[in-house]
Design a protein around this motif. Sequence first.
Motif, PDB file in Angstrom:
ATOM      1  N   GLN A 109      -1.288   6.514 -10.327  1.00  8.21           N
ATOM      2  CA  GLN A 109      -0.197   6.679  -9.161  1.00  8.21           C
ATOM      3  C   GLN A 109       0.415   8.007  -9.011  1.00  8.21           C
ATOM      4  OE1 GLN A 109       0.462   5.336 -12.040  1.00  8.21           O
ATOM      5  NE2 GLN A 109       2.521   5.581 -12.443  1.00  8.21           N
ATOM      6  N   ASN A 111       9.813   7.634  -9.831  1.00  5.71           N
ATOM      7  CA  ASN A 111       9.220   6.455  -9.760  1.00  5.71           C
ATOM      8  C   ASN A 111       8.421   6.590 -11.144  1.00  5.71           C
ATOM      9  OD1 ASN A 111       7.688   8.851  -8.516  1.00  5.71           O
ATOM     10  ND2 ASN A 111       5.829   7.626  -8.776  1.00  5.71           N
ATOM     11  N   LYS A 170       1.936   4.439   5.595  1.00  8.98           N
ATOM     12  CA  LYS A 170       2.288   4.880   4.229  1.00  8.98           C
ATOM     13  C   LYS A 170       3.722   4.267   3.890  1.00  8.98           C
ATOM     14  CE  LYS A 170      -0.140   9.147   4.301  1.00  8.98           C
ATOM     15  NZ  LYS A 170      -0.679   9.023   5.512  1.00  8.98           N
ATOM     16  N   TYR A 171       3.836   3.480   2.813  1.00 12.89           N
ATOM     17  CA  TYR A 171       5.117   3.062   2.416  1.00 12.89           C
ATOM     18  C   TYR A 171       5.673   3.504   1.061  1.00 12.89           C
ATOM     19  CZ  TYR A 171       3.647  -0.353   5.940  1.00 12.89           C
ATOM     20  OH  TYR A 171       3.312  -0.624   7.127  1.00 12.89           O
ATOM     21  N   GLN A 172       7.034   3.309   0.662  1.00 14.30           N
ATOM     22  CA  GLN A 172       7.309   3.933  -0.620  1.00 14.30           C
ATOM     23  C   GLN A 172       6.784   3.277  -1.539  1.00 14.30           C
ATOM     24  OE1 GLN A 172      11.841   3.364  -0.674  1.00 14.30           O
ATOM     25  NE2 GLN A 172      12.052   5.420  -1.388  1.00 14.30           N
ATOM     26  N   ASP A 173       6.535   1.931  -1.500  1.00 10.87           N
ATOM     27  CA  ASP A 173       5.637   1.435  -2.574  1.00 10.87           C
ATOM     28  C   ASP A 173       4.277   1.748  -2.982  1.00 10.87           C
ATOM     29  OD1 ASP A 173       8.209  -0.135  -2.667  1.00 10.87           O
ATOM     30  OD2 ASP A 173       7.265  -2.020  -1.912  1.00 10.87           O
ATOM     31  N   ASP A 174       3.559   2.649  -2.191  1.00 10.40           N
ATOM     32  CA  ASP A 174       2.454   3.005  -2.240  1.00 10.40           C
ATOM     33  C   ASP A 174       2.368   3.902  -3.599  1.00 10.40           C
ATOM     34  OD1 ASP A 174       1.087   1.742  -0.593  1.00 10.40           O
ATOM     35  OD2 ASP A 174       1.696   3.459   1.106  1.00 10.40           O
ATOM     36  N   LEU A 186       3.700   3.469  -6.252  1.00  7.26           N
ATOM     37  CA  LEU A 186       4.090   2.618  -7.472  1.00  7.26           C
ATOM     38  C   LEU A 186       2.600   2.062  -8.025  1.00  7.26           C
ATOM     39  CD1 LEU A 186       7.278   0.444  -6.672  1.00  7.26           C
ATOM     40  CD2 LEU A 186       6.944   2.593  -7.806  1.00  7.26           C
ATOM     41  N   TYR A 187       1.438   2.145  -7.225  1.00  7.26           N
ATOM     42  CA  TYR A 187       0.525   1.413  -7.524  1.00  7.26           C
ATOM     43  C   TYR A 187      -0.905   2.472  -8.142  1.00  7.26           C
ATOM     44  CZ  TYR A 187       1.717  -2.585  -5.154  1.00  7.26           C
ATOM     45  OH  TYR A 187       2.297  -3.988  -4.779  1.00  7.26           O
ATOM     46  N   SER A 216       0.621  -2.641  -9.638  1.00  5.85           N
ATOM     47  CA  SER A 216       1.864  -1.969  -9.773  1.00  5.85           C
ATOM     48  C   SER A 216       2.154  -1.618 -11.107  1.00  5.85           C
ATOM     49  CB  SER A 216       2.921  -2.800  -9.148  1.00  5.85           C
ATOM     50  OG  SER A 216       3.167  -4.088 -10.168  1.00  5.85           O
ATOM     51  N   SER A 250       5.541  -0.006 -13.680  1.00  5.45           N
ATOM     52  CA  SER A 250       7.128  -0.183 -13.684  1.00  5.45           C
ATOM     53  C   SER A 250       7.475   0.904 -14.795  1.00  5.45           C
ATOM     54  CB  SER A 250       7.440  -1.253 -14.174  1.00  5.45           C
ATOM     55  OG  SER A 250       6.796  -2.072 -15.436  1.00  5.45           O
TER      56      SER A 250
END
Length: 285
Positions: free
Chosen positions: A172, A180, A249-253, A255-256, A271, A273
């Motif tokens: 990521q 992140n 595109k999202y903020q969570d992208d 995280l992966y 994902s 952490s």
Amino acid sequence: MNIIIPSYEILNFETESLVVSDVGISKIHSQPLLNVLRKLKLSNVMTKIELDELLAENGLIQSDAFDFLERIIPFKCIDEIYFEKTIVVHEWKGQVDIEALFGEELSGCLEFKSFSSELVEAVRPFKCFIVLLCHSYNYESIRSLYFKLAHASPKSAISVCWQMGSVFCIGQPYIQEIGNPCHFCAVDRLINNESIAPAKNSWSSVLAFCKSRRVGVPAKALSLYQEMIVIGAVIRKVKFFTEHNDGCKYQDDVLYSSYLQLRDGQLFEESNSHWYMCDCLRVEG
């Protein structure tokens, strides 16, 4: 302002031409307008200034021609892309000319660098998407360079790509300014788990062993097919973050991580952490 040029087809007949796009079929009789449409098909993105110049070169009234084109092919106007340049850092030792592949597939400013301390100063004034493409994985050297880059250019994204046994990982992108989870949140968690419950014949046990002896993790030579799917997957990930495309595109992208199975080319994501002991959580004094 940038303009995304959508996909469309031009069908030529004796008396007229047809433009087929997502909004329908349009008849075109103007040869200058057809010249513009043929040149637009060669581009994915164009600035409004470049489009106006193209219209003027073909003797068209810019405002009228732009309004017409906007009706027959659905332009999408967007702001500037976040990253100013893409930097691929590698010492790849394979059959594939990865620089040629990256250069052919990626648009925008693209540079290739080797793993060295000079890289840190090269990224300092910019917002870069940095790919650390590892042929073999040396924990200590990657870690040192990784955090030097993050501190020198906190708005840049850093993605580590490396082979984990039968899987190739596309890490990521870590942006220090966002905060992140970083690459080492995942890797140090693996090493910690290995110290608590050792696993036999796993990549994590090899990593822990090589880290303790400060040597690189040996990587099995890839076949030509495996190299092609690996580099292709890396390019797709880079394009997603650095180029204008139809995907959302999202903020969570960020995280992966992506994992490519080398035996069959299947790709899956997981994902990440924060690892509570990681340096990316350290408070700067």
